[in-house]
Design an enzyme around this catalytic site. Structure first.
Site, PDB file in Angstrom:
ATOM      1  N   TYR A 442       0.743  -0.894   0.193  1.00  0.00           N
ATOM      2  CA  TYR A 442      -0.277   0.371   0.190  1.00  0.00           C
ATOM      3  C   TYR A 442       0.834   1.518   0.238  1.00  0.00           C
ATOM      4  O   TYR A 442       2.102   1.721   0.092  1.00  0.00           O
ATOM      5  CB  TYR A 442      -1.048  -0.495   1.477  1.00  0.00           C
ATOM      6  CG  TYR A 442      -0.987  -0.056   2.903  1.00  0.00           C
ATOM      7  CD1 TYR A 442       0.337   0.287   2.955  1.00  0.00           C
ATOM      8  CD2 TYR A 442      -1.429  -0.680   3.601  1.00  0.00           C
ATOM      9  CE1 TYR A 442       0.621  -0.016   4.501  1.00  0.00           C
ATOM     10  CE2 TYR A 442      -1.482  -0.536   5.435  1.00  0.00           C
ATOM     11  CZ  TYR A 442      -0.207  -0.389   5.279  1.00  0.00           C
ATOM     12  OH  TYR A 442       0.127   0.054   6.814  1.00  0.00           O
ATOM     13  N   GLU A 443       0.111   2.536  -0.516  1.00  0.00           N
ATOM     14  CA  GLU A 443       0.484   3.811  -0.105  1.00  0.00           C
ATOM     15  C   GLU A 443       2.147   3.632  -1.438  1.00  0.00           C
ATOM     16  O   GLU A 443       3.387   4.557  -1.969  1.00  0.00           O
ATOM     17  CB  GLU A 443       1.644   4.070   0.701  1.00  0.00           C
ATOM     18  CG  GLU A 443       1.890   5.154   1.121  1.00  0.00           C
ATOM     19  CD  GLU A 443      -0.307   6.382   0.978  1.00  0.00           C
ATOM     20  OE1 GLU A 443      -1.198   5.348   0.893  1.00  0.00           O
ATOM     21  OE2 GLU A 443      -0.054   7.249   0.149  1.00  0.00           O
ATOM     22  N   GLY A 444       1.385   2.886  -2.518  1.00  0.00           N
ATOM     23  CA  GLY A 444       2.276   2.755  -3.533  1.00  0.00           C
ATOM     24  C   GLY A 444       3.404   1.626  -3.554  1.00  0.00           C
ATOM     25  O   GLY A 444       3.844   1.577  -3.322  1.00  0.00           O
TER      26      GLY A 444
END
Lengths: 602, 260
Positions: A442-444
């Site tokens: 997550y978050e890229g």
């Protein structure tokens, strides 16, 4: 699972020696602060986190958050509501935010240290304040004065939590594919309809209101990321006097059953299911949502990298304690007939030192990154601000990508130290690994971080930013030489790794320009090799600082001597991997596409 | 309602402590923290002041090297001010020497209605200082309080006993020792910690208290630590095979320990 012990000695060492918390206190933005006050705050925060939040980690994993389909409400595990109320009453969430929004006005660096503690103690719990922090960040920069007045203060205190609603079933890494709609209403507000997924703490029972920040498209918006707008959609509408009014038309229709962070409810959010749409308020201008998201992106990615560090630290503490309790086999040199503690076995030592060296490297990288955020925001000299903003841009994908990869590696090593017991849930160690596994996604995803590093960050200032950073590594050589035999191996391996990275950067610049696929194919091994070098740089700096303290007779001798050992261990055992990664980076993309996927099926 | 709380700052029990083989006393040169057993008295005092609708809590402490870390914790919890007695001459003080210093410091607090202490410290365990302080101040002493209520000029105490508790009443001012664990000490808030920075800590020497250096420290100690020895290593446990009557052996074992 052992009780969590906040590693304050290590944290203070980084704050004093690798970053300079004293120098931050000299900045006008932090006038009135001093390192002793900061230490005092960290110590009390650590005590609270260790005694109130950490004990809920296991029950959170066992119970998980539960969704009630009849009411579309979410119940967090036993103890979470009370602990969160205590967290809010103590005012911990607001410490790194400006005083004008009732925050504590502390440096981001100190906020990051506190975030490490709460993430180590209980990562699932920590996500409620973490997501709120991201929402505050965005509102603080782009919200109107009226919006700040209405929402921000309650979010800074933590009385209300915040969420980030980006992902949809068909819009994951590709945020530009968002389909949620926003149409203007007569009263100047908007009506939002659509479905969002993977929304952390989208619904829960810990706070009286939840402020959702939602990405949506306004009528006639251009396609892709250029047509995305950002809206405030509160769970309960907020009156002019700040009172809570009508329940908005937003509902959590289900939560996911996940591999880890089970206490953190991952919600499917439905907007406007009952009528003409949920009431939303546009932040800033229409179609600028993506730009606004980017202002909080660096901080959010740094925080996720920090989760990698935090879980590695927690798993390391467990492994270190278990290795000192468990007897099995006989260590070389131990008396015949005696069973040894496994901590005396060379391979177990190797695993423990690997974890410790990586934890220290990650902490150094992430805290340096956080300090650069403070300097880039608050330093009076625009040149210093500029230079530090560049460092933030360069280090963020490393903090996130390398930090979370190594977090997963270390939590896996902790299981290995436990042996068969490590595969048994009752030991508590598998939880760290399961919790850590999301952080590289997550978050890229870390693939995206690698592409960001190679595609956006290496070309910054025509290669000047990376050149400056590598020059900083080279500049350590003289000091390491002066340190003599004690750090000779660090000097040798750091120089070797630097030569390989310098050469590889050159290759990427040339061949990536010729065909971007070359750069993208080698991005992930490059992120790993660069992360290893950055870690090696800061561990060398730590060893030099420890050596200086030893010479002056300051501090705890054993602890300082360990820093020299850790730097040497990292240099000999981990840094040489840099050379081995070079062929992978420079292999180019040809063989990735040489045959079709059907030829690769068994 | 003004309450004085005697608090001790001790080496962090989480770190392995060490005894000085020459003086046979605990090494206290590192950082000190608030003794957990005193945190209950601080909490109790804050609650009593709140219940009374006014007044303040004053801390009194004696520590080497001007140490204030533990006091800052109690100030961050909500105490208003502190008196710290720190003097090289105090090294080696026994329980009575400590009580003399604390009593003199307490006398400097104007309008103290109630003095709270722990029943004993977590590093020394003599458990006699509270009664000695009361004796020196010529005040009533109540021990092992599990609940305290103030009614005008009287304090009503539930005094914990092995069988339950006694209801005890005495006139104020009085010295009351508080049993550990009877209230939930609050955690300092961030604002509390920041506010504690500017709360007054009055640091005094033995001379400031009007005491003579010969009355305290090694010089004044009537108590001597004759010898110290290593704690005995833990003995191997006993394994009882269950042949159906193991419970009887366990009961007999516990009975022997007098825990039943």
């Amino acid at each position: 699972m052992a009780d969590y012990r906040p590693p304050l000695r290590d944290i203070h060492f980084v704050l004093d020696h690798l970053t300079d918390v004293g120098a931050l206190c000299e900045l006008p933005a932090f006038a009135g602060l001093d390192p002793d006050t900061i230490k005092g705050v960290l110590e009390e925060n650590a005590r609270f986190i260790a005694e109130v939040v950490a004990p809920l980690n296991r029950v959170g994993d066992l119970e998980g958050s539960r969704h009630d389909p009849a009411t579309n409400t979410v119940r967090t595990p036993a103890g979470f509501v009370d602990a969160y109320h205590q967290y809010v009453a103590a005012g911990w969430g607001g410490v790194p935010f400006p005083a004008e929004y009732d925050g504590g006005g502390f440096p981001w660096l100190v906020g990051i240290a506190m975030q490490e503690l709460i993430s180590s103690a209980n990562m699932a719990f920590s996500m409620a304040p973490l997501l709120t922090q991201g929402a505050i960040d965005l509102l603080m920069h782009h919200g109107s004065e009226e919006q700040k007045e209405r929402y921000l203060k309650k979010m800074v205190t933590g009385e209300w939590t915040g969420t980030m609603n980006l992902t949809e079933p068909e819009a994951g890494s590709d945020v530009g594919a968002v389909r949620t709609k926003a149409v203007p209403a007569d009263d100047g507000s908007w009506r939002i309809t659509g479905t969002k997924i993977f929304i952390s703490f989208g619904e829960h029972d810990m706070a009286e209101n939840i402020v959702h920040l939602v990405l949506a498209r306004v009528p006639d918006a251009p396609p892709g990321t250029k047509g995305i707008s950002c809206f405030i959609v509160p769970k309960f509408l907020v009156g002019d006097d700040g009172s809570l009014g009508e329940r908005n038309d937003v509902a959590c229709v289900s939560i996911e059953h996940k591999m880890g962070i089970k206490a953190s409810p991952t919600c499917v959010m439905s907007y406007g299911e009952k009528g003409e749409g949920a009431v939303g308020y546009l932040i800033g201008e229409a179609n600028q949502g993506m730009r606004y998201m980017f202002t909080m992106m660096n901080n959010a990615r740094l925080s996720v990298g920090l989760e990698g560090l935090a879980l590695a630290e927690r798993a390391y503490q467990d492994a270190l304690q278990y290795a000192q309790e468990r007897r099995q086999g006989r260590a070389p040199g131990a008396p015949a007939g005696e069973t040894s503690l496994i901590v005396e076995l060379p391979d177990v030592r190797r695993m423990l030192l690997t974890m410790k060296a990586l934890v220290d490297a990650m902490r150094a990288i992430i805290y340096t990154n956080a300090q650069a955020i403070d300097l880039a925001t608050h330093h009076p000299d625009p040149d210093v601000r500029q230079r530090n903003q560049e460092l933030v841009e360069l280090l963020t994908p490393v903090s996130k990508g390398f930090g979370t990869d190594m977090g997963i590696e270390c939590t896996s090593l902790a299981i290995q130290v436990y042996g068969g017991m490590g595969y048994i849930e009752e030991s508590g160690v598998p939880q760290h690994f399961r919790d850590a596994r999301i952080t590289s996604i997550y978050e890229g995803t870390n693939g995206i971080q690698a592409m960001d590093l190679v595609g956006r960050k290496l070309p910054m200032r025509a290669g000047g930013v990376i050149t400056d950073f590598l020059a900083g590594v080279a500049a350590l050589d003289a000091e390491l030489a002066a340190a003599g035999d004690e750090l000779a191996v660090v000097r040798e391996q750091l120089a070797a790794a630097l030569a390989v990275v310098t050469d590889t950067v050159q290759w990427l610049m040339e061949h990536g320009l010729a065909d971007v696929r070359n750069a993208l194919a080698g991005a992930t091994p490059f992120l790993r090799m660069f992360g290893l070098l950055v870690g090696g740089r800061y561990l060398a700096e730590a060893a030099l600082a420890a050596r200086a303290d030893l010479a002056e007779g300051e501090g705890d001798t054993d602890h300082l001597r360990a820093r020299l050992v850790i730097a040497r261990f990292y240099a000999e055992n981990l840094l040489p991997a840099v050379a081995g990664l070079a062929p992978a980076v420079q292999a180019g993309f040809d063989d990735l596409y040489a045959v079709g996927p059907e030829a690769l099926a068994g | 309602m003004n309450v004085v709380v005697c608090v001790k700052q001790i080496p962090d029990p989480a770190d392995p402590g060490a005894l000085d083989p020459t003086t046979k006393t605990l090494k206290r040169d590192g950082k000190l923290i608030l003794d957990e057993s005193d945190s209950y008295g601080v909490e109790m005092a804050l609650q009593l002041v709140t219940a009374a609708g006014g007044g303040e809590v004053t801390l009194v402490s004696m520590a080497p090297n001007g140490e204030v870390s533990g006091l800052r914790t109690a100030l961050a919890m909500g105490a208003a001010k502190a008196i710290l007695v720190s003097d090289d001459a105090l090294a080696g003080s026994d329980a009575l020497g400590t009580a003399k210093v604390l009593a003199k410091a307490i006398e400097r607090v104007e309008g103290a209605d109630l003095i709270l202490t722990a029943t004993e410290s977590s590093d020394g365990y003599t458990g006699t200082v509270p009664e000695q302080v009361a004796g020196l101040l010529d005040l009533p002493s109540v021990t092992f309080a599990k609940h305290i209520e103030v009614d005008g000029s009287t304090v009503k105490v539930q005094r914990q006993t092995e069988a339950g508790y006694d209801d005890v009443e005495c006139p104020l001012p009085a010295v009351v020792s508080v049993t550990a664990g009877v209230v939930e000490p609050r955690y300092p808030s961030f604002k509390g910690i920041m506010a504690a920075k500017s709360k007054p800590v009055d640091t005094l020497t033995v001379a400031d208290l009007g005491l003579d250096a010969s009355q305290v420290g090694w010089a004044g100690a009537g108590q001597e630590i004759v010898s110290i020895e290593e704690a005995p290593a833990r003995e191997a446990g006993e394994v009882i095979e269950d042949d159906g009557t193991a419970f009887e052996k366990i009961v007999a074992y516990l009975d022997n320990l007098k825990v039943l």
